[in-house]
Design a protein around this motif. Structure first.
Motif, short mmCIF file in Angstrom:
data_model
loop_
_atom_site.label_atom_id
_atom_site.label_comp_id
_atom_site.label_asym_id
_atom_site.label_seq_id
_atom_site.Cartn_x
_atom_site.Cartn_y
_atom_site.Cartn_z
N TRP A 148 0.39 10.11 -3.24
CA TRP A 148 -0.56 10.20 -2.13
C TRP A 148 -0.86 11.68 -1.87
CZ3 TRP A 148 1.39 6.07 1.98
CH2 TRP A 148 1.15 4.78 1.46
N GLU A 160 0.25 12.95 1.78
CA GLU A 160 0.34 11.98 2.87
C GLU A 160 1.67 11.24 2.76
OE1 GLU A 160 -3.22 9.93 3.75
OE2 GLU A 160 -2.22 8.34 4.88
N ARG A 161 2.41 11.24 3.86
CA ARG A 161 3.73 10.60 3.90
C ARG A 161 4.69 11.21 2.87
NH1 ARG A 161 2.45 9.00 8.72
NH2 ARG A 161 0.72 7.55 8.77
N VAL A 179 -4.51 7.44 -2.16
CA VAL A 179 -5.39 6.26 -2.03
C VAL A 179 -6.49 6.50 -0.99
CG1 VAL A 179 -3.87 4.43 -2.83
CG2 VAL A 179 -3.67 5.22 -0.46
N ASN A 180 -6.17 7.32 0.01
CA ASN A 180 -7.23 7.76 0.93
C ASN A 180 -7.91 8.91 0.19
OD1 ASN A 180 -6.51 5.99 3.07
ND2 ASN A 180 -4.79 7.35 3.54
N LYS A 200 -8.60 1.91 -2.71
CA LYS A 200 -8.34 1.41 -1.36
C LYS A 200 -9.71 1.28 -0.72
CE LYS A 200 -6.19 2.79 3.06
NZ LYS A 200 -5.20 3.67 3.72
N GLU A 234 -8.46 0.41 6.63
CA GLU A 234 -8.14 1.56 7.48
C GLU A 234 -9.24 2.60 7.47
OE1 GLU A 234 -4.18 2.89 6.28
OE2 GLU A 234 -3.31 1.56 7.78
N ARG A 263 -6.50 -2.56 -4.20
CA ARG A 263 -5.45 -2.84 -3.22
C ARG A 263 -5.82 -3.97 -2.25
NH1 ARG A 263 -3.68 1.50 0.11
NH2 ARG A 263 -1.46 1.29 -0.24
N PHE A 315 -4.36 -4.18 0.65
CA PHE A 315 -3.88 -3.72 1.96
C PHE A 315 -5.08 -3.62 2.91
CE2 PHE A 315 -2.71 0.01 4.72
CZ PHE A 315 -1.71 -0.62 5.42
N LYS A 373 1.19 -4.92 -1.45
CA LYS A 373 2.43 -4.36 -0.91
C LYS A 373 3.49 -5.45 -0.82
CE LYS A 373 0.54 -0.54 1.78
NZ LYS A 373 0.49 0.19 3.07
N ASP A 415 3.16 -4.00 6.09
CA ASP A 415 3.17 -2.64 5.56
C ASP A 415 4.50 -2.45 4.86
OD1 ASP A 415 2.38 -0.07 5.03
OD2 ASP A 415 1.58 0.29 7.01
N PHE A 416 4.97 -1.21 4.78
CA PHE A 416 6.24 -0.98 4.09
C PHE A 416 7.39 -0.91 5.10
CE2 PHE A 416 3.25 1.35 1.13
CZ PHE A 416 3.36 0.44 0.08
N GLU A 443 8.52 6.43 4.29
CA GLU A 443 7.69 6.58 5.49
C GLU A 443 8.32 5.92 6.71
OE1 GLU A 443 3.75 4.94 5.10
OE2 GLU A 443 3.29 5.29 7.21
N TYR A 444 8.80 4.71 6.54
CA TYR A 444 9.37 3.96 7.67
C TYR A 444 10.89 3.90 7.60
CZ TYR A 444 4.51 2.44 8.14
OH TYR A 444 3.15 2.41 8.28
N HIS A 460 5.87 8.15 12.28
CA HIS A 460 6.69 7.01 11.87
C HIS A 460 8.15 7.37 11.62
CE1 HIS A 460 2.65 5.13 10.37
NE2 HIS A 460 2.70 5.28 11.68
#
Ligand code: BDP
Length: 688
Positions: free
Chosen positions: A129, A137-138, A183-184, A261, A265, A298, A300, A333, A338-339, A366-367, A516
């Motif tokens: 990412w 990202e993350r 992906v973004n 993606k 979002e 994806r 998602f 996923k 989410d994850f 991330e989480y 997160h």
């Protein structure tokens, strides 16, 4: 006297442990024995294989090893056949993977048996990412290894060295592809300057059997090509993508394909033009087809209007089953939201019977406490992969529904969101390297057990052979008993511990906003999309807690095949680990243990904290076996993890207690943080 002896031994061992910054990962160099190699062909990949043998041969000194490219029917993809002094495969990549397996077995002391070893998935891919400005990202391990803000298009020798080390590490665990950007996706990734950098990366990765892929923004034709639209059915748009893909292949002839993606979002997608996901994915697939490229599209997707976010991907994608081209793979996923630390498997697995589907895991935490918490993720992925979907009778596990065993898939794949950055140790936390390793190993063999992966990784990463040689067999025995066993157990328990102190009993999405990290079950600013706020997910009130996804609630249970739908629908048969995922229950609901739901929640949170405390003890005790750099780094992280676990426990229990109005069982430690202060600190942070 005995004590003094062991202290002396410990000191002796410690002084022999050279500082390790972790950069060598699980590929730590050790003295090799001379070896003769017979190989009739010459390719860059075979040269890598031969170099690796010379560099790492631990077998008989002067042995001869034969590398043969054959045409063996039993071999699939880049599988191989191994014996003590021969590797056979149908292509040079298979030889390379066989060589890594041989060397790993020599190092870990495993038997070398002559059986066929085929990968479970054709494409075993990392998703970075990484953004063109070098941010990730993350990402919790420093900046991107591929992109940077300043002098963005200069390739230094340092870059090349790093990319080669990266390729080698991936190849050593069988990872054969990488998506180089987020992906973004920033549209400029498709500009010539960036593509030229992609070319250099691809050249370095190629001998290691790795293909490169890119994430693309669906509106690129309008943004880059200045077209009036990015409608996938518009002839000019189709022509634009065709030309762009032709250009990419002229630069990178073995380019792997695209990751998308879309309509997710805030990202643009086919739905912006009244088209479906199939219209969008197929248009790109057609453009890639002549070159053998694939589209990973994806699933998602979720919008604020749906009553239950968990249902949405299934609702959107199921009607499209069978409509995708055979070079499209739907990337799903592991869980329906989410994850999160724990989710049931996504109901799309196994349900899409006429479409290729690939699992997406998140290696970056991330989480799960970023690069601060020690959480070994193999048990989480194993749990998902071995979940029975029942879609084609008993035994239709997620693994078997995606690896081609049950459904005819033209392509099979599995993706992991990378946790790699410029940090010296690549992953931020020394133990986070184990998650990169575990992803590769599971992608290669979806049936490997977490325990085996943990043991392999520990042996490769922490076994100290200089001490082993001086300390002889005694060192081996004490290393196995006093280091390997307890540390492996810590790894195997670590994910469940995180679930306990973060989201026990099926709770989910109650983390603090934006970054997160840490708890935030209260977070719901006015005007915020409900499905981005924790109260949407935990639904706590004086009546009870949990999201009602039964037939009387959102009916998400209906997306699962029987007997799961009925099992999940009834709190008496629903596994307690998913209880509050599927049910809203009163605080005094009686659990299987006989405790009330409230008490059980308290015990679980407390258990999580106690587990981290025990990890601290485990780690402190193994100090004699670890070099001081890695020892201290992990020790410090465990302290922070423990503080954060306590914060999670205190925050969640004190917050939910406002609704349960029941005491925290007196056998448990009292909170040491005040809820108002936690919330104040958190809102200061989220306002920043
Ligand atoms: C979410 C992350 C976000 C990602 C998104 C995704 O918070 O940064 O862009 O997943 O997977 O969990 O697209």
């Amino acid at each position: 006297m005995k004590h003094l002896f062991s202290v002396c031994c410990s000191l002796f061992i410690t002084t022999l442990l050279f500082a390790q910054d972790g950069h060598e990962l699980w590929l730590r160099s050790s003295k090799s024995q001379p070896v003769n190699i017979v190989c009739s062909k010459k390719t860059p990949t075979l040269s890598v294989a031969m170099d690796e043998l010379r560099r790492g041969w631990q077998g008989k000194s002067g042995a001869t090893i034969t590398l043969t490219i054959t045409k063996e029917k039993a071999l699939k993809y880049d599988g191989f056949k191994l014996s003590e002094n021969a590797v056979q495969a149908n292509n040079d990549k298979g030889i390379l993977y066989g060589v890594y397996e041989l060397l790993r077995r020599q190092q870990t002391g495993e038997n070398i048996t002559s059986e066929v070893n085929n990968p479970s998935y054709e494409t075993r891919i990392l998703n970075h990412w990484d953004n063109p400005d070098g941010s990730v990202e993350r990402g919790y391990a420093g900046h991107s290894i591929f992109w940077r803000k300043d002098e963005a298009f200069t390739v230094t020798s340092q870059d090349k060295k790093l990319w080669q080390e990266y390729a080698r590490a991936n190849a050593s665990v069988g990872i054969n592809g990488t998506v180089l950007n987020n992906v973004n996706a920033a549209p400029q990734i498709l500009n010539a300057d960036y593509l030229n950098r992609v070319k250099v990366i691809a050249e370095i990765l190629r001998p290691y059997g790795m293909k490169v892929y890119l994430s693309v923004k669906f509106s690129s034709p309008a943004l880059l090509g200045k077209l009036k639209t990015s409608d996938p059915l518009d002839p000019e748009v189709i022509a634009w993508w065709k030309a762009k893909i032709k250009e990419i292949y002229s630069i990178v002839p073995d380019f792997g394909g695209l990751l998308v993606k879309a309509s997710s979002e805030g990202q643009p997608g086919p739905q912006d033009f009244g088209r479906t996901h199939a219209d969008g994915a197929n248009m790109l697939a057609d453009a890639l087809k002549p070159y053998g490229g694939i589209v990973m599209w994806r699933a998602f997707v979720y919008s604020p209007n749906d009553k239950d976010r968990a249902k949405q991907a299934y609702n959107e994608f199921m009607p499209l089953d069978g409509q995708f081209r055979d070079n499209v793979i739907i990337q799903v996923k592991n869980g329906p939201i989410d994850f999160q630390p724990r989710e049931p498997f996504s109901p799309l697995f196994g349900a899409m019977k006429n479409t290729s589907v690939m699992p997406e895991f998140q290696i970056t935490q991330e989480y799960l406490g970023h690069a601060t918490h020690l959480v070994f993720l193999a048990p989480m992925w194993e749990e998902c992969l071995q979940s029975d979907t029942y879609q084609k009778g008993e035994g239709s596990t997620v693994a078997r529904c995606t690896d081609g065993s049950i459904y005819q898939q033209n392509h099979t794949a599995i993706a992991g969101v990378a946790n790699i950055g410029l940090d010296a140790n690549w992953c931020g936390h020394h133990f986070a390297q184990a998650n990169w390793y575990a992803f590769g190993r599971l992608a290669w063999n979806v049936n490997l057990k977490s325990e085996q992966i943990a043991e392999e990784w520990l042996r490769l990463t922490f076994y100290n052979d200089s001490s082993a040689r001086t300390g002889s067999s005694d060192y081996n025995a004490s290393w196995t008993n006093d280091f390997l066993k307890p540390v492996k157990q810590m790894m195997l328990d670590s994910r469940e511990a995180a679930v306990n102190y973060m989201t026990p009993l099926g709770l989910h999405h109650i983390m603090s906003a934006n970054e997160h990290y840490g708890p935030g079950p209260w977070w719901a600013p006015k005007g915020m999309r409900a499905d981005w706020t924790p109260p949407y997910y935990h639904q706590a009130s004086v009546i009870g807690i949990g999201f009602d996804r039964t037939t009387k609630g959102s009916d998400a249970v209906e997306q699962y095949h029987q007997p799961l739908a009925s099992q999940f629908n009834d709190p008496a048969t629903c596994p307690e680990k998913f209880l509050l995922w599927f049910h809203h229950l009163p605080w005094n609901y009686t659990m299987k243990s006989g405790r009330t739901l409230w008490d059980e929640l308290c015990y679980d949170y407390d258990k999580g904290v106690q587990q981290v405390r025990s990890f601290q003890k485990t780690w402190d005790k193994v100090q004699p076996y670890v070099d001081s750099t890695r020892f201290t780094a992990v020790q410090r992280s465990l302290r922070s993890q423990c503080q954060n676990a306590i914060l999670w426990k205190d925050a969640c229990l004190l917050y939910f207690q406002q609704f349960s109005r029941m005491p925290i069982p007196y056998a448990l430690e009292r909170p040491v943080n005040n809820l108002d202060e936690i919330i104040k600190n958190d809102s200061r942070r989220t306002a920043e």
